[in-house]
Design an enzyme around this catalytic site. Structure first.
Site, PDB file in Angstrom:
ATOM      1  N   SER A 143     -11.133  -1.084  -0.794  1.00 39.72           N
ATOM      2  CA  SER A 143      -9.855  -1.021  -0.074  1.00 39.72           C
ATOM      3  C   SER A 143     -10.032  -1.313   1.397  1.00 39.72           C
ATOM      4  O   SER A 143      -9.146  -1.875   2.047  1.00 39.72           O
ATOM      5  CB  SER A 143      -9.232   0.375  -0.218  1.00 39.72           C
ATOM      6  OG  SER A 143      -8.574   0.531  -1.432  1.00 39.72           O
TER       7      SER A 143
ATOM      8  N   HIS B   2      -3.768   5.998   3.431  1.00 36.24           N
ATOM      9  CA  HIS B   2      -4.464   4.778   2.990  1.00 36.24           C
ATOM     10  C   HIS B   2      -3.831   3.520   3.578  1.00 36.24           C
ATOM     11  O   HIS B   2      -4.525   2.643   4.108  1.00 36.24           O
ATOM     12  CB  HIS B   2      -4.449   4.738   1.463  1.00 36.24           C
ATOM     13  CG  HIS B   2      -5.335   3.705   0.847  1.00 36.24           C
ATOM     14  ND1 HIS B   2      -4.940   2.395   0.661  1.00 36.24           N
ATOM     15  CD2 HIS B   2      -6.598   3.782   0.342  1.00 36.24           C
ATOM     16  CE1 HIS B   2      -5.907   1.716   0.073  1.00 36.24           C
ATOM     17  NE2 HIS B   2      -6.937   2.534  -0.135  1.00 36.24           N
TER      18      HIS B   2
ATOM     19  N   ASP C  30       0.833  -1.190   0.000  1.00 35.21           N
ATOM     20  CA  ASP C  30       0.000   0.000   0.000  1.00 35.21           C
ATOM     21  C   ASP C  30       0.875   1.249   0.000  1.00 35.21           C
ATOM     22  O   ASP C  30       1.974   1.230  -0.551  1.00 35.21           O
ATOM     23  CB  ASP C  30      -0.931  -0.028   1.222  1.00 35.21           C
ATOM     24  CG  ASP C  30      -2.295   0.563   0.932  1.00 35.21           C
ATOM     25  OD1 ASP C  30      -2.383   1.794   0.827  1.00 35.21           O
ATOM     26  OD2 ASP C  30      -3.270  -0.196   0.803  1.00 35.21           O
TER      27      ASP C  30
END
Length: 767
Positions: free
Chosen positions: A545, A210, A145
């Site tokens: 996600s 994220h 990520d």
């Protein structure tokens, strides 16, 4: 990597380093290409020589290698011209050569909701008494990520024991990131950048948020009193709070480079992770072939090495056929809601309440005293009505907007919600009511500006009030978190749907999990779009996600309880114990209220307890995957390069064709091209994991009208752990059908229930 392409050369081993050339030697039109050559069968040194020989055949100086692979895969990413890429593609041993893709990200209470769903089931599960928090604390989750914010309390290593001695990874130092940032929770951190790229972003540290959010959702430690500025307060924890985390930073603010993703897979396999979580992937508009998809390639080699790869299904819903990351060796996850709603209500004159959705910290008066205007009534003379009612930039008259709450449509897809907010705010508006049925079901953060989203049905009531009043007024209230929201789960509108574009004979997505309004850890230098407030320790995000790490964490827990299980057994346990009902005891629905199908949720919503003890599992072995490649159209020579350990006696089954894909031992059953003229038979094998007590399982069939399903034999007897029993399913149609049909087969012995969804399509599988 601006203007770059990528070449990956994959052999039957892993990635290696190459001596690079000078920047000056590179032609302007050179890009990075990936040359895929399969699994790594040689030593690092011999692979370096093979790769160097391959590049030297180009008769050029200064070829720059961006990434090289020699630990688990074989290949490299290098700057080449298009002509050179074509030349390498013709060399012996090269599986594929493709441009380096830039892939997008598929951007607390969710775990409590999953446990609560089990309590709503009418019949009890033998595993429902298990303590979900008890683990062996030895599983390692690899997260690919944007990096990690190591200071978050979610990565505290309190009460964790020594790092498993099998761990071979490293904690790379970089800008504002040191080895001391790793601990017994965060045991590894790597980052991947183009060596020729001038950037300060050379660090595992997450500057986007994220990766931190995803990592804490999968394996974060329990953090009490977590909230987003007081909203959704409670204890935040990951799906496997006792697991270790290894971060592989493959993404930058521009996206996630395929060449970096493959390098991360190469490292993660060698490092010793048990589960890989990948919350990113291709767009549904550009789904690559299996051998030019870096995620599919990396996941194949991970599966060969006993590692389960969990991927997000994509955010291109609700259109059908949009699911990505759909290779059969990947566990693909769609997104659904939980029983929490972030409610920001509209108060109309007369104190009529209209429920809205969104996070804002409004300071408007709670009484409806602010003038209310429909945006099209403020249209500038030169603007189109459609532009004005959608609150598009430069379409409204500031004198008519100033001091008012504005009702805006959102049906043009030209400008984002945020741009509409900024436009109304810049014109002096004091609030915004956005009309959007899809966005009404997903929470967005609007900071201190009073903005909320309402459905078109509720908007009609607002407009009716405005038309009947000479002085319409309203207020937009600050957000409150509402628990026990019903119905839940429902499938998020953005969640990508099946059938898979790879093949309709494998059902994708596999399962669904919470992916809407998920509270998880956040980076420490961001105000999450909320000026005047300190950076939050936790943030609320939505996307597949967010669904993916829920399943990654669950998979790590299943692995911890069953350390000898391979990746396909873990996937089977999660799929065959999934739930198809909501908290109203009705079927799971889509955001529109219509009944969802396996194309929306796969086998169903994951169960955090039943999956720990499923009774029986479908083991999909390497031969199944090799046969899939045969059926998909690859020849035996190509397959022996792709796979690491292919027996000399292996050969593709005779008459290999896409129709045979349905026969790989997958936990779900999908068939395409079935017509009323013939039947089709598929085969499955179950493995007993419930112990040595004798047990007889009986098949029950749920089939829709028009579909005839017969299971032979209808009873299976198991007497010891590891025993396998096979059965066949004969499917036929009573008449030709135009719509896809959905059913299921459930094997039960009174203690365990193992359910496989069935999908039958009359459409042929176009490969």
């Amino acid at each position: 990597m601006k203007g770059a392409f990528a070449i990956f050369l994959f052999f039957l081993s892993s990635f290696v380093s190459f001596p690079g050339g000078t920047k000056a030697a590179q032609a302007k039109d050179n890009g990075v290409y990936i040359v895929y050559m399969g699994a790594a069968a040689s030593t690092n040194g011999s692979l370096r020589y093979e790769h160097a020989q391959l590049l030297s055949s180009l008769k050029r100086k200064g070829t720059t290698v961006v990434h090289s692979y020699s630990r688990s895969l074989s290949g490299f990413a290098a700057r080449l011209s298009e002509e050179e890429a074509r030349s390498i593609a013709q060399k012996p041993g090269v599986i594929s050569v493709f441009k380096d893709p830039l892939l997008p990200l598929h951007t607390t209470r969710s775990w409590d909701f999953l446990k609560y769903q089990i309590d709503l089931e009418i019949d009890s599960s033998p595993s429902s008494d298990l303590d979900f928090s008890t683990q062996e604390y030895d599983t390692i989750i690899g997260i690919m990520d944007t990096g990690i914010w190591p200071e978050s309390k979610s990565f505290d290593d309190k009460d964790l024991g020594v790092i498993p001695p099998r761990w071979k990874g490293k904690c790379m130092e970089g800008n504002d990131f040191h080895q001391s940032n790793c601990n017994r929770k965060l045991i590894g951190a790597r980052f991947y950048v183009d060596p020729d790229e001038v950037t300060a972003d050379r660090s595992p540290r997450d500057m986007q948020g994220h990766g931190t959010h995803v990592a804490s959702t999968a394996g974060g430690s329990a953090v009490p009193d977590a909230s987003f500025y007081g909203l959704a307060a409670g204890t935040a924890k990951g799906g496997s709070p006792g697991s270790r985390i290894a971060i592989y930073r493959v993404c930058s603010p521009q996206g996630c480079q395929g060449s970096a993703i493959l390098a991360a897979f190469d490292d993660a396999i060698s490092d010793g992770v048990d589960v890989v979580s990948v919350s990113l992937g291709a767009s549904a508009m550009s789904i690559p072939e299996v051998t030019s998809d870096p995620i599919a390639i990396g996941a194949f080699h991970a599966a060969e090495n006993g590692i389960l790869v969990v991927c997000s299904a994509g955010n291109d819903g609700p259109s059908s056929g949009t699911v990505v990351n759909a290779a059969p060796w990947i566990l693909t996850v769609s997104a659904s809601t939980i029983d929490r709603d972030f409610e920001s209500d509209v108060i109309l004159g007369g104190n009529k309440v209209i429920k809205g959705e969104g996070i804002n910290f409004s300071n408007l008066d709670k009484q409806p005293v602010h003038p209310l205007i429909y945006a099209k009534s403020a249209r500038q003379s030169e603007a189109l009505e459609s532009e004005a009612r959608n609150c598009n930039p430069s379409s409204m008259d500031a004198t008519k907007i100033k001091g008012k709450i504005v009702v805006c449509d959102n049906d043009d897809n030209e400008y984002s919600k945020e741009s509409k907010l900024e436009e109304v705010k810049d014109l002096g508006g004091v609030g915004l009511i956005l009309v959007d049925d899809e966005e009404r079901s997903v929470t967005s953060i609007y900071g201190t500006f009073p903005m909320t989203v309402v459905s078109s049905k509720d908007a009609s009531e607002i407009l009716s009030y405005m038309n009947s009043s000479s002085n319409p007024v309203a207020s937009v209230l600050a957000t409150v978190a509402v628990a026990n929201y019903k119905p839940a789960p429902s499938i998020a509108y953005f969640s990508s749907r099946g059938p898979s574009s790879i093949t309709k004979d494998i059902l994708k997505p596999d399962v669904t999990a919470p992916g809407v309004s998920i509270l998880a850890a956040w980076i420490g230098n961001d105000t999450a779009g909320t000026p005047g407030k300190a950076a939050p320790s936790f943030n609320v995000l939505s996307g597949t996600s967010m669904a993916c790490p829920h399943v990654s964490g669950l998979a790590a827990t299943v692995k911890s309880r069953n350390p000898t299980w391979g990746p396909s057994a873990i996937r089977s346990a999660i799929m065959t114990t999934a739930i198809q009902s909501n908290n109203l005891r009705g079927p799971i629905t889509t955001h529109t209220g219509a009944a969802a199908t396996p194309y929306d949720y796969g086998a169903g919503e994951v169960s955090t307890t039943r999956s720990l003890q499923p009774g029986l599992v479908y083991e999909t072995n390497t031969t199944d995957y090799l046969n899939f490649l045969c059926f998909y159209g690859y020849n035996i020579a190509q397959i022996k390069h792709i796979a690491r350990n292919v027996s000399d006696s292996f050969s593709c089954p005779p008459d290999s064709s896409p129709d045979l894909i349905s026969n790989i031992n997958y936990p779900s059953i999908a068939i395409s091209g079935l017509d009323g003229k013939r039947s089709k038979t598929v085969f499955r094998t179950l493995t007993n994991v419930a112990g040595d007590d004798a047990a007889i399982y009986t098949a029950s069939i749920d089939s829709p009208e028009g579909l005839i399903v017969k299971v032979v034999p209808s009873k299976l007897k198991f007497e010891k752990t590891g025993q396998k029993q096979s059965y066949q399913v004969v499917l036929s149609l009573q008449s030709s059908v135009k719509e896809d049909l959905f059913g299921s087969i459930t094997w039960t012995n009174g203690q365990y229930k193992v359910r496989s969804p069935i999908v039958v399509s009359s459409r042929s599988d176009n490969l």
